[in-house]
Design an enzyme around this catalytic site. Structure first.
Site, short mmCIF file in Angstrom:
data_model
loop_
_atom_site.label_atom_id
_atom_site.label_comp_id
_atom_site.label_asym_id
_atom_site.label_seq_id
_atom_site.Cartn_x
_atom_site.Cartn_y
_atom_site.Cartn_z
N TYR A 208 -9.12 -2.76 -4.69
CA TYR A 208 -8.52 -1.42 -4.88
C TYR A 208 -7.03 -1.47 -5.20
O TYR A 208 -6.42 -2.51 -5.11
CB TYR A 208 -8.89 -0.46 -3.75
CG TYR A 208 -8.46 -0.67 -2.32
CD1 TYR A 208 -7.46 -1.55 -1.94
CD2 TYR A 208 -9.09 0.07 -1.32
CE1 TYR A 208 -7.10 -1.66 -0.61
CE2 TYR A 208 -8.74 -0.04 0.02
CZ TYR A 208 -7.73 -0.92 0.36
OH TYR A 208 -7.37 -1.03 1.66
N GLU A 209 -6.53 -0.37 -5.62
CA GLU A 209 -5.13 -0.27 -6.07
C GLU A 209 -4.88 -1.21 -7.26
O GLU A 209 -3.82 -1.81 -7.38
CB GLU A 209 -4.19 -0.58 -4.89
CG GLU A 209 -2.77 -0.04 -5.01
CD GLU A 209 -2.70 1.45 -5.27
OE1 GLU A 209 -3.42 2.21 -4.63
OE2 GLU A 209 -1.92 1.83 -6.16
#
Lengths: 593, 593
Positions: free
Chosen positions: A434-435
């Protein structure tokens, strides 16, 4: 059940002995005297080790439950959240105008590591709120700030970030969620967002969603994306909560880990949204928070390796199995503890030397963010922008690798959920994704950051390494051999890789991109090498000056020597791969895979 | 849901083009003509891809349930087990005297890969039975063989291996389970065993436990361990099942993966056991099956990378995200498929080049086992004993790494259980632990196998590499540069590491043991490098001879070039670590960790 002991001593060492925060020119840093820092870190250590860590396994086993439109967090989360709020931890580095304590981001980062190590899924409810707070703080109107921020700083209201849709994650230009202007300044938001961490739950009165969406008629692709505030409950003029907005949870996802955090599919069905920042400038607004957000994920990565390491060490000292080949160490017992065995030590030192280097690197990165934000230092901003994909990509890859390595120390027990080591690895796994998945971080680093501002920042980085080496050369013979020489060799490899990209990327950009992942790892090693050289110097100096805690500094020097001897040489392998070019990577046609 | 397509073509390539089984002198190999092999592999491909693969996620989600003393396997397992039995798959390489088909172990290995890739947890019910079969076949009396083997070959009765106890795994000398002679030739077995895969379940009529235990009054440590047959139900003289034996499941473990397999705590409460082999020679009896068992686990490791890779490729071709920087590839779509991106290809080729190399290495290892068992070839036995820890340790470490790498291709979806990629990684994780944790494999390799028979086998290995290089030098310029040169360099690194151990291990064995893990990985790379060189040669030759399937051979050559250029150079890093010696590894006192 695993234990967590907050590494406050090592944190203070990085803050005081390595970064020397007290003597920094960054606004606010002069107030960070050792006693003050110690008090904060010890308090954070208490709540994280005593309140949050015991709930970590509970969160993993129970998960979140979605029934009758309501999400219930695991047993104990609500009480703990109240305690965290009462302690004032949620707004530690937030603007005092909105109820925050105004401490440097660096202090928030140190505290954040403890929250992440002790209970990553729990910490995310705060973490996402902090991200949404930052966006509104940076781009909101005065009225928006007054409406939302005080309740977000206190975490009475939590926040979320809504970017991903089923068919688009990295490539947000494909986004379909639309925002139709209603003529009264508001927008109707319609679409589906997925993977929304802390998307809904029972910990707060309201949830403030930040949602990326397209205003019909705007430019195609990412240039037509705007950012909106979409509260779960509308907020009345007097600040009280009004009607339910047309946003609802579709389902919660069953994930490999972070079960204690509710990862939601969010359905926007003509929900009322308020433009945050300028029309069609949503991506730019998100990007202003990117460095912080990604540094926070890098921190999550190594935080799992930290807590996993602590437990692996305890197990290795406790578990009796086999005998030291050089002579029995526990003659009164049926066997020696695992920690006598060289390969167990090799494994533990891989973990330890990584985690301590990662902590120094991340804290340094946080201080660069403070320097950029509080001093308005463009060079610091450029440097942390360059280093952000390295922090995110390298520390999460390695954090997962070492959480798994810690699991290995437990043998068969490492695979049994009851012992808790599997959870650290499973939780850490998401940080690589994620990110911005780590491949995208590598692309950002090589495709974008290296050349930014004419390559100024990467040159400044090498200049910094060079200056450190020349300033400290000859000062101590052991330091030269054990720390400086390996650092110089690794830095030279990294420069050679950059040179390869320059010479070969022009004629074919794939020659650079095929080496991007290796370059990111190489850069990570050089950064940790630089941190270890700085720590080696600080500790050798401390010993020369007759420091009280000689054993601490001796351990630090030994751990650093391990990193330099055993980990840093990885740069040569990465360079060899990079210099093999794109031919072997791009040679297969699609159907040959 | 993930799919599995049995890689029968690549298997046939390894068997026919690389190992040239038809022309081997190993008894039984001459019967393995291409059509026969193709028929077997295609049939195995059908049942594994159509029957077992669809149950893989079912097994993960449902797990096994222990209620009222009975273990229930996941929905569909029982039916599938019956189909597998009917197909004759359980005894494919077993002795025809007991109902087996008598095919080479090599063929059983190829089929076994498909069973493991399609449903590892399911395959273990058979796999453990095969292990117990082998022990009874090798060490049982004629009466024991007649009593147990026919029903085990057919899997009407399944088998288990009981070694581990709560306080001892690797160090079996600490074992407490005792076996008291009853004067009638039987023993009463009392103790607790843990981590017993397939310990009990509803798939078979009887479970034949092989249990290590100590006969009171025998020698201390591992020299006093004996092996016993302990059936769940006693077997009457006429072969029918009699009374329930005093062995019971204590509980089933909640694990990180392989949920479809019942991992049991087994309590022996004065259960009747029958000595298998000689008193106090239980460890030796176990060791005779060690090479097969560990090769089987190495196979499980890469089998998960294989199926994960297949799905990652499919996703990378399907998922549209971003554009090729060198020019749009899918102009009619909103974006290009992931597979256009160099870093996605880099990741996929890491997986592909590993899996295909691992398959060739494992099949070669299986052929050495056949050579040792069927020809009684002591050199083949010595060589496979040397290579066994490499197969087990390297292929499981890398299998897990690449199952996780395949998960990464899916981005956020890789973390969601529904997509199935997490399961491959979670299932693969156990292979690094059981059948001797990988650190123990490294210890076995460096501490025991290298010096075995005066170092004869490792010298034979280097001789083999050298001969291959000299025989094939100058034959093809590209082959020299792309395959032979890297192989020679890697082999030289491996020899240098051995030299370092010899020169420095004498004065301090820790100088060898601190480098054992790196040595195991280095050895693995050289083995895969050798396999790729053999495959490179086979495919270049095939192209020169105008082979029909030119695209297959071109792909093979390209994949091999990738491995040689991008993976094999890792040997230099491992050598650098080894040559840094034990000082940095052993320097910390226990309390400095």
């Amino acid at each position: 059940m695993p234990q967590y002991i907050a590494p406050t001593k090592d944190m203070q060492y990085v803050l005081n002995d390595v970064l020397d925060v007290k003597n920094s020119s960054i606004p606010g840093y002069a107030d960070l005297d050792a006693d003050f820092l110690s008090a904060i870190l010890e308090e954070a250590g208490k709540i994280t080790s005593q309140v949050l860590a015991p709930l970590n396994a509970v969160g993993d086993q129970e998960g979140c439950h979605f029934e009758n439109g309501v999400i219930r967090t695991p047993t104990g989360f609500k009480d703990a959240f109240e305690q965290v709020k009462e302690g004032g931890w949620t707004g530690i580095d937030c603007d005092p105008e909105f109820g925050g304590q105004g401490l440097p981001y660096l202090v928030g980062t140190a505290v954040g590591e403890m929250f992440a190590s002790s209970n990553m899924a729990f910490g995310m409810y705060q973490g996402l709120t902090h991200g949404a707070y930052s966006a509104i703080h940076a781009h909101g109107t005065e009225a928006q700030k007054q409406t939302y921020l005080p309740n977000m700083v206190s975490c009475d209201w939590t926040g979320t970030m809504n970017l991903t849709e089923p068919h688009c994650g990295t490539d947000l230009g494909l986004m379909r969620t639309k925002a139709e202007p209603q003529g009264d300044g508001t927008f109707k938001i319609t679409g589906q967002k997925i993977f929304i961490s802390a998307g809904d739950h029972d910990l707060s009165e309201n949830v403030i969603h930040l949602v990326l969406a397209k205003i019909p008629g705007g430019p195609d692709g990412v240039k037509g994306i705007s950012l909106f505030i979409v509260p779960k409950f509308m907020v009345n003029e007097d600040g009280s909560l009004g009607a339910r907005n047309a946003v609802a949870v579709g389902k919660i996802e069953e994930k490999m880990g972070i079960h204690g955090n509710a990862t939601c599919v969010m359905n926007y069905d003509g929900a009322t949204g308020f433009l945050l920042g300028d029309e069609h400038k949503g991506m730019r607004a998100m990007f202003t928070m990117m460095n912080e957000a990604r540094l926070g994920v890098g921190l999550q990565g190594y935080s799992q390796a930290e807590v996993a390491y602590q437990n692996a060490v305890a197990y290795a000292k406790d578990r009796l199995q086999g005998r030291d080949v050089t002579g029995v160490k526990n003659p009164d017992g049926p066997a020696d503890p695992l920690i006598v065995h060289p390969d167990i030590r090799r494994n533990l030192l891989d973990q330890k030397s990584f985690v301590e280097g990662a902590r120094a690197f991340t804290f340094w990165g946080a201080s660069l963010i403070d320097q950029a934000h509080r001093e308005g230092d463009a060079d610091a901003n450029g440097l942390i922008s360059l280093l952000t994909p390295v922090v995110k990509g390298f520390l999460t890859d390695k954090g997962y690798e070492y959480a798994s390595a810690a699991q290995q120390v437990y043998g068969g027990h490492g695979y049994i959920e009851e012992w808790g080591m599997s959870q650290f690895a499973r939780d850490a796994r998401i940080t690589m994704i994620y990110e911005g998945a780590n491949g995208v971080q590598a692309l950002d680093l090589v495709g974008r950051k290296l050349a930014q501002d004419g390559g100024k920042h990467v040159m400044a980085f090498f200049e910094m390494v060079k200056n450190f080496a020349s300033e400290n050369k000859g000062w101590d013979e052991d330091f030269d051999r054990d720390f400086l020489d390996p650092l110089k060799a690794a830095s030279k490899d990294l420069q050679a890789a950059g040179m390869y990209f320059m010479q070969n990327g022009m004629k074919n950009p794939n020659n650079a991109l095929a080496g991007s992942y290796d370059y990111m790892h190489m850069f990570g090693h050089v950064c940790l090498g630089l941190m270890w050289a700085r720590m080696g110097k600080a500790s050798i100096e401390a010993l020369k000056n007759g420091a009280d805690d000689a054993a601490f500094h001796e351990t630090k020097i030994k751990t650093g020597r391990y990193y330099m001897a055993r980990q840093l040489p990885a740069t040569a392998l990465h360079l060899a791969r990079i210099q093999s070019g794109a031919d072997t990577v791009m040679g297969l046609s699609e159907d040959q895979f």
